[in-house]
Design a protein around this motif. Sequence first.
Motif, PDB file in Angstrom:
ATOM      1  N   ARG A  38     -37.677 -38.124 -33.517  1.00 45.09           N
ATOM      2  CA  ARG A  38     -38.071 -38.468 -34.893  1.00 45.09           C
ATOM      3  C   ARG A  38     -38.038 -37.233 -35.783  1.00 45.09           C
ATOM      4  O   ARG A  38     -37.552 -37.272 -36.911  1.00 45.09           O
ATOM      5  CB  ARG A  38     -39.465 -39.084 -34.900  1.00 45.09           C
ATOM      6  N   ALA A  39     -38.545 -36.111 -35.286  1.00 43.37           N
ATOM      7  CA  ALA A  39     -38.562 -34.878 -36.077  1.00 43.37           C
ATOM      8  C   ALA A  39     -37.149 -34.411 -36.398  1.00 43.37           C
ATOM      9  O   ALA A  39     -36.872 -33.981 -37.523  1.00 43.37           O
ATOM     10  CB  ALA A  39     -39.329 -33.788 -35.324  1.00 43.37           C
ATOM     11  N   MET A  85     -34.481 -36.328 -36.604  1.00 44.39           N
ATOM     12  CA  MET A  85     -33.871 -37.275 -37.530  1.00 44.39           C
ATOM     13  C   MET A  85     -34.382 -37.072 -38.952  1.00 44.39           C
ATOM     14  O   MET A  85     -33.634 -37.253 -39.910  1.00 44.39           O
ATOM     15  CB  MET A  85     -34.129 -38.703 -37.058  1.00 44.39           C
ATOM     16  N   LYS A  86     -35.631 -36.689 -39.102  1.00 50.94           N
ATOM     17  CA  LYS A  86     -36.211 -36.510 -40.433  1.00 50.94           C
ATOM     18  C   LYS A  86     -35.926 -35.140 -41.034  1.00 50.94           C
ATOM     19  O   LYS A  86     -36.011 -34.964 -42.242  1.00 50.94           O
ATOM     20  CB  LYS A  86     -37.714 -36.752 -40.386  1.00 50.94           C
ATOM     21  N   SER A  87     -35.603 -34.160 -40.194  1.00 54.49           N
ATOM     22  CA  SER A  87     -35.348 -32.812 -40.713  1.00 54.49           C
ATOM     23  C   SER A  87     -33.968 -32.764 -41.347  1.00 54.49           C
ATOM     24  O   SER A  87     -33.063 -33.498 -40.980  1.00 54.49           O
ATOM     25  CB  SER A  87     -35.461 -31.774 -39.605  1.00 54.49           C
ATOM     26  N   LYS A  88     -33.864 -31.895 -42.292  1.00 50.75           N
ATOM     27  CA  LYS A  88     -32.589 -31.728 -42.977  1.00 50.75           C
ATOM     28  C   LYS A  88     -32.033 -30.354 -42.613  1.00 50.75           C
ATOM     29  O   LYS A  88     -32.175 -29.396 -43.356  1.00 50.75           O
ATOM     30  CB  LYS A  88     -32.779 -31.879 -44.467  1.00 50.75           C
ATOM     31  N   GLN A 102     -44.245 -31.068 -34.823  1.00 49.54           N
ATOM     32  CA  GLN A 102     -44.104 -32.518 -34.943  1.00 49.54           C
ATOM     33  C   GLN A 102     -43.933 -33.197 -33.591  1.00 49.54           C
ATOM     34  O   GLN A 102     -44.133 -34.403 -33.477  1.00 49.54           O
ATOM     35  CB  GLN A 102     -42.936 -32.866 -35.863  1.00 49.54           C
TER      36      GLN A 102
END
Length: 145
Positions: free
Chosen positions: A118-119, A121-124, A11
């Motif tokens: 961004r990656a 922040m979006k990953s869990k 990403q």
Amino acid sequence: MPSNDVRILLQAAVPTAAVGAIAAAVSAVVAGLEGAVGAVVATLVVILFMGIGLYVLQRTAKTLPHLFQAMGLMLYAAQILLLFIFVAAFKNTTLFNPRAFALTLLAGTLAWIAAQARAHMKSKILYVEPESTMGDKPEKTGHSS
């Protein structure tokens, strides 16, 4: 590399490669073949440096979590210093256009940082390990203390 690490790497690398391709096209129009070569070399340098940095940072997070923040700050400072050294080392080269190289290096680095942020922040990603339900429970001895 665990799947989360590979996902974050992809990403971040894909948008950086896209920025590099756009920079190569613009540099080819503005500075000719030397500009395109400079942009491609800069894109490869950014992906290589930042990818290695991400790998080192992920390994540090797993093995020495207490050093993660300090390692991250030191790593980014070292990467920026190395990129400046690359710009200084190739400022008078005739292999490619140094201006296209430097501008693409800057654009690629900013694209990588933004895409990596961004990656993340979006990953869990779990930052606390959940308790295991399989066989890790302490045995009851029947003693009361």
